[in-house]
Write an enzyme that holds these catalytic residues in place. Structure first.
Site, PDB file in Angstrom:
ATOM      1  N   TYR A  58      10.006 -46.697  16.087  1.00  0.00           N
ATOM      2  CA  TYR A  58      10.232 -47.910  16.885  1.00  0.00           C
ATOM      3  C   TYR A  58      10.484 -47.515  18.323  1.00  0.00           C
ATOM      4  O   TYR A  58      11.316 -46.646  18.581  1.00  0.00           O
ATOM      5  CB  TYR A  58      11.453 -48.681  16.355  1.00  0.00           C
ATOM      6  CG  TYR A  58      11.067 -50.075  15.931  1.00  0.00           C
ATOM      7  CD1 TYR A  58      10.486 -50.952  16.852  1.00  0.00           C
ATOM      8  CD2 TYR A  58      11.244 -50.517  14.622  1.00  0.00           C
ATOM      9  CE1 TYR A  58      10.095 -52.224  16.458  1.00  0.00           C
ATOM     10  CE2 TYR A  58      10.858 -51.780  14.229  1.00  0.00           C
ATOM     11  CZ  TYR A  58      10.281 -52.635  15.161  1.00  0.00           C
ATOM     12  OH  TYR A  58       9.890 -53.875  14.782  1.00  0.00           O
ATOM     13  N   GLU A  60      10.572 -49.953  21.304  1.00  0.00           N
ATOM     14  CA  GLU A  60      10.552 -51.113  22.221  1.00  0.00           C
ATOM     15  C   GLU A  60      10.963 -50.667  23.615  1.00  0.00           C
ATOM     16  O   GLU A  60      11.927 -49.917  23.771  1.00  0.00           O
ATOM     17  CB  GLU A  60      11.507 -52.197  21.714  1.00  0.00           C
ATOM     18  CG  GLU A  60      10.920 -52.967  20.541  1.00  0.00           C
ATOM     19  CD  GLU A  60      11.939 -53.881  19.883  1.00  0.00           C
ATOM     20  OE1 GLU A  60      13.123 -53.524  19.868  1.00  0.00           O
ATOM     21  OE2 GLU A  60      11.534 -54.942  19.386  1.00  0.00           O
ATOM     22  N   ASP A 207     -11.821 -59.659  32.882  1.00  0.00           N
ATOM     23  CA  ASP A 207     -11.738 -59.273  31.478  1.00  0.00           C
ATOM     24  C   ASP A 207     -12.916 -58.335  31.190  1.00  0.00           C
ATOM     25  O   ASP A 207     -14.052 -58.777  31.038  1.00  0.00           O
ATOM     26  CB  ASP A 207     -11.795 -60.532  30.602  1.00  0.00           C
ATOM     27  CG  ASP A 207     -11.640 -60.217  29.120  1.00  0.00           C
ATOM     28  OD1 ASP A 207     -11.870 -59.056  28.730  1.00  0.00           O
ATOM     29  OD2 ASP A 207     -11.298 -61.141  28.360  1.00  0.00           O
ATOM     30  N   THR A 239     -10.319 -54.334  25.944  1.00  0.00           N
ATOM     31  CA  THR A 239     -10.024 -53.772  24.631  1.00  0.00           C
ATOM     32  C   THR A 239     -10.416 -52.301  24.668  1.00  0.00           C
ATOM     33  O   THR A 239     -11.260 -51.894  25.471  1.00  0.00           O
ATOM     34  CB  THR A 239     -10.824 -54.477  23.522  1.00  0.00           C
ATOM     35  OG1 THR A 239     -12.173 -54.572  23.949  1.00  0.00           O
ATOM     36  CG2 THR A 239     -10.291 -55.847  23.219  1.00  0.00           C
ATOM     37  N   LYS A 242     -14.275 -51.223  21.982  1.00  0.00           N
ATOM     38  CA  LYS A 242     -15.707 -51.595  22.082  1.00  0.00           C
ATOM     39  C   LYS A 242     -16.450 -50.415  22.710  1.00  0.00           C
ATOM     40  O   LYS A 242     -16.474 -49.346  22.097  1.00  0.00           O
ATOM     41  CB  LYS A 242     -15.836 -52.894  22.880  1.00  0.00           C
ATOM     42  CG  LYS A 242     -15.144 -54.096  22.194  1.00  0.00           C
ATOM     43  CD  LYS A 242     -15.426 -55.395  22.903  1.00  0.00           C
ATOM     44  CE  LYS A 242     -14.846 -56.587  22.181  1.00  0.00           C
ATOM     45  NZ  LYS A 242     -13.471 -56.942  22.592  1.00  0.00           N
ATOM     46  N   ARG A 248      -8.646 -49.800  17.722  1.00  0.00           N
ATOM     47  CA  ARG A 248      -8.534 -51.236  18.003  1.00  0.00           C
ATOM     48  C   ARG A 248      -7.276 -51.477  18.821  1.00  0.00           C
ATOM     49  O   ARG A 248      -6.188 -51.053  18.432  1.00  0.00           O
ATOM     50  CB  ARG A 248      -8.418 -52.048  16.713  1.00  0.00           C
ATOM     51  CG  ARG A 248      -9.502 -51.813  15.700  1.00  0.00           C
ATOM     52  CD  ARG A 248      -9.555 -52.924  14.696  1.00  0.00           C
ATOM     53  NE  ARG A 248     -10.044 -54.126  15.342  1.00  0.00           N
ATOM     54  CZ  ARG A 248     -11.314 -54.326  15.691  1.00  0.00           C
ATOM     55  NH1 ARG A 248     -12.231 -53.418  15.443  1.00  0.00           N
ATOM     56  NH2 ARG A 248     -11.673 -55.439  16.284  1.00  0.00           N
TER      57      ARG A 248
HETATM   58  N1  DSN Z   1     -14.295 -60.023  22.032  1.00  0.00           N
HETATM   59  C1  DSN Z   1     -14.973 -60.719  20.982  1.00  0.00           C
HETATM   60  C2  DSN Z   1     -16.315 -60.115  20.778  1.00  0.00           C
HETATM   61  O1  DSN Z   1     -16.968 -59.964  21.770  1.00  0.00           O
HETATM   62  O2  DSN Z   1     -16.775 -59.843  19.665  1.00  0.00           O
HETATM   63  C3  DSN Z   1     -14.158 -60.897  19.804  1.00  0.00           C
HETATM   64  O3  DSN Z   1     -13.091 -61.737  20.163  1.00  0.00           O
END
Ligand code: DSN
Length: 432
Positions: A58, A60, A207, A239, A242, A248
């Site tokens: 943990y 935090e 984003d 993210t 990808k 993830r």
């Molecule tokens: N970001 C999305 C995608 O492009 O698959 C999933 O939320």
């Protein structure tokens, strides 16, 4: 069971039912084409870090400012991830704790906006994301989102409509403009967004979920800066799983002035304890992304996407915007077969071992659940070492499956061909 197995003996002894399911997923991932634009295959090192003892701790808070004891080593782990990410994005500040891209976006909104504030973002049906103001998402319910879109179909069409972004910004004077998309294949010029934002005094959040790996490899412009090196976006979220090819999760980079607010908004504002095992895996992925071979990989990703777009066009599909600058291709099925929906096409392709997702195209006459489009991405299959030659086969398999969708034997034949192709290009978790 696959001839390879990553499921260790403890897992198998304790929970054979679940271990069997993981075996089945190993088999699925390695014998079918993974063409979902938001997926990739991580390295074994990333997977091992994810499975490490760091899951037991943990922590935090942030390095040097934790609420619990015993964090001296975790502090070093998280600091390593932060410093590597700062280097990768030439960023003054980085936060590696978001559990996902959606959480990263939520934290930025929470840090820089008040409920009810106006935000300008790309509409979901034009290529935007749920967290860019969809009415079914917290973003659309807490903030006043106004949507921009793409230009009409035609030569050089279906690209972000900056004129309309400008008009909407003048009219609504948003507190923030969100750039970035989830089903858009072209480079988004942050210079234009910054210009418009400056004129109306709004912040810019970019984003970069889909293109983070391309940015890290310097083949997509870093949205933190304009082309002359001045400030582009104020904050960039993304993210890590990808094109960036990590575990993830999510991350946020920004200019120094927003760092403290963002950190506070994420914890204690929004999330609880960070997933330090995942943060360690992010650190591994960032290190991998700093290597010259990652640049070569991303160049091949884009080369493959361009080739796949061309081959799909040759098979009678219309590619939205006429091509791609990235890893992503959005296909309009209407030119191929007006009666074929995205939903039906996705299901047929699943039967043939071709994994992709249905997606609305700009101006789609069908609902988001049905759609008239398919979205493809080349990040995963490029990790498995497929090249331009294989992209041509992929387009053939896609077209043949959809043409012969009523013929089970033909679909079964294609499934077998797909399987033998995939076995020649194993994902990293099968390469010893
Ligand atoms: N970001 C999305 C995608 O492009 O698959 C999933 O939320």
């Amino acid at each position: 069971m696959s001839e390879y197995s990553l499921v260790g003996s403890h897992f198998r002894d304790v929970d054979p039912e679940l271990a069997h399911l993981v075996d089945e997923e190993i088999e699925r991932q390695s014998t079918s084409l993974q063409l979902i634009a938001s997926e990739n295959f991580t390295s074994l090192a990333v997977m091992e870090a994810t499975a490490s003892v760091l899951t037991n701790k943990y922590s935090e808070g942030y390095p040097g400012k934790r609420y619990y004891g015993g964090n001296s080593i975790v502090d070093k782990v998280e600091t390593l991830a932060i410093e590597r990410l700062k280097l990768l994005f030439k960023a003054a500040h980085a936060n590696v704790q978001p559990h996902s891209g959606a959480n990263a976006n939520a934290a930025v909104y929470f840090a820089l906006l008040k409920p009810g504030d106006t935000v300008l973002a790309m509409r979901l049906d034009q290529g935007g994301h749920l967290t860019h103001g969809s009415p079914v998402n917290f973003s659309g319910q807490l903030y006043n989102f106004v949507g921009y879109g793409v230009t009409p179909k035609g030569v050089d069409g279906e690209v972000i409509d900056f004129d309309s972004m400008y008009d909407l910004a003048k009219k609504h004077r948003p507190k923030m403009i969100v750039a970035g998309a989830t089903a858009y294949s072209r480079i988004i010029e942050v210079d234009r967004v910054r210009e418009i934002a400056d004129e109306v005094g709004s912040l810019v959040m970019f984003d970069a979920a889909h293109v983070a790996g391309l940015i890290a490899a310097e083949i997509y412009p870093n949205p933190l800066f304009t082309t002359d090196g001045s400030k582009g976006a104020d904050v960039v979220t993304f993210t890590t799983h990808k094109t960036l090819r990590g575990p993830r999760g999510g991350a946020i980079v920004s200019h120094e002035e927003y760092g403290q607010k963002i950190d506070k908004a994420l914890f204690p504002g929004f999330q609880g304890g960070p997933l330090e095992n995942t943060i360690a895996a992010k650190a591994v992925a960032f290190l991998e992304a700093l290597s010259p071979s990652f640049k070569e990989y991303q160049q091949k990703v884009v080369e493959n996407a361009k080739a796949l777009a061309k081959e799909l066009e040759a098979q009678g599909f219309r590619v939205v915007s006429g091509g791609t600058d990235t890893h992503l291709i959005l296909v309009d099925l209407q030119s191929f077969d007006i009666d074929l929906s995205g939903k039906q096409a996705q299901e047929v392709l699943d039967r043939a071992g071709i994994t992709c997702n249905r997606n609305q195209i700009p101006g789609d006459p069908r609902s988001p659940f049905v759609t008239s489009g398919l979205r493809f991405g080349t990040a995963a299959m490029t990790t498995a070492n497929m090249g331009v030659r294989e992209m041509s086969l992929v387009a053939e398999y896609v077209a043949a499956s959809l043409r012969k969708r009523e013929d089970d034997r033909e679909i079964e034949r294609i499934r077998k061909e797909v399987r033998s192709l995939c076995l020649k290009f194993p994902p990293p978790f099968l390469v010893r």
